[in-house]
Scaffold this motif. Structure first.
Motif, mmCIF file in Angstrom:
data_model
loop_
_atom_site.group_PDB
_atom_site.id
_atom_site.type_symbol
_atom_site.label_atom_id
_atom_site.label_comp_id
_atom_site.label_asym_id
_atom_site.label_seq_id
_atom_site.Cartn_x
_atom_site.Cartn_y
_atom_site.Cartn_z
ATOM 1 N N TYR A 1 -0.161 -3.066 0.602
ATOM 2 C CA TYR A 1 0.948 -2.098 0.453
ATOM 3 C C TYR A 1 0.744 -1.680 -1.147
ATOM 4 N N PRO A 2 0.996 -0.561 -1.447
ATOM 5 C CA PRO A 2 1.128 0.656 -1.050
ATOM 6 C C PRO A 2 -0.093 1.373 -0.298
ATOM 7 N N GLY A 3 -1.005 0.736 -0.345
ATOM 8 C CA GLY A 3 -2.311 1.452 0.055
ATOM 9 C C GLY A 3 -2.383 2.004 1.559
ATOM 10 N N TRP A 4 -1.810 0.729 2.398
ATOM 11 C CA TRP A 4 -1.993 1.139 3.705
ATOM 12 C C TRP A 4 -0.728 2.299 4.023
ATOM 13 N N MET A 5 0.209 2.458 3.387
ATOM 14 C CA MET A 5 1.384 3.247 3.660
ATOM 15 C C MET A 5 0.808 4.542 2.985
ATOM 16 N N VAL A 6 0.098 5.030 2.050
ATOM 17 C CA VAL A 6 -0.356 6.042 1.845
ATOM 18 C C VAL A 6 -1.409 6.530 2.665
ATOM 19 N N ASP A 7 -2.207 5.626 3.394
ATOM 20 C CA ASP A 7 -3.311 6.159 4.217
ATOM 21 C C ASP A 7 -2.293 6.581 5.458
ATOM 22 N N ARG A 8 -1.477 5.715 5.865
ATOM 23 C CA ARG A 8 -0.708 6.180 7.171
ATOM 24 C C ARG A 8 -0.019 7.557 7.066
ATOM 25 N N GLN A 9 0.503 7.674 5.757
ATOM 26 C CA GLN A 9 1.488 8.936 5.525
ATOM 27 C C GLN A 9 0.329 10.257 5.449
#
Length: 129
Positions: free
Chosen positions: A112-120
């Motif tokens: 986080y926050p990398g996986w969240m940015v990719d998801r968004q």
């Protein structure tokens, strides 16, 4: 099996990983190293090296020099033979499957926050579908 103390392999890796350990400070492992994961990567490099009849170091350098964003590598040869082996990484052509295998085994778990940015971003742009 790892010798006693906080150690990690460097340089040429031999079958069984003997005689390639350096002593680090006994109670301080910085940066933190996931040694099990590192040995999994080394095992894949050893398998690829055996297929090409080259050293693990040569495989590691050949793969690293071809990674996106890598413009150079630092080598630390302790003798002429090791220097020549390291330089020969420029002649080693890894297959697409070998590169994919190395990329997969060495891929870091997104944090986080990398996986969240990719998801968004998924589905917002044609190249991210």
């Amino acid at each position: 099996m790892e010798p006693s103390g906080r150690r990690f392999p460097v340089g040429e890796i031999h079958p069984g990983y003997q005689n390639c350990w350096i002593q680090q400070k006994d109670n301080f492992d910085f940066p933190p190293i996931n040694k099990d994961r590192a040995f999994d990567i080394i095992d894949v490099m050893a398998k690829i090296g055996a297929k090409h009849n080259v050293s693990v170091a040569r495989v590691a350098l050949a793969w690293t020099t071809r990674r996106p964003g890598v413009s150079s590598v630092i080598i630390g040869a302790k003798n002429q033979e090791q220097l020549l082996d390291n330089l020969a990484c420029t002649q080693l052509e890894l297959t697409t499957d070998e590169v994919k295998e190395l990329d997969a085994i060495s891929a870091l778990t997104p944090e986080y926050p990398g996986w969240m940015v990719d998801r968004q971003l998924t589905g917002r742009f044609p190249e991210n579908k």
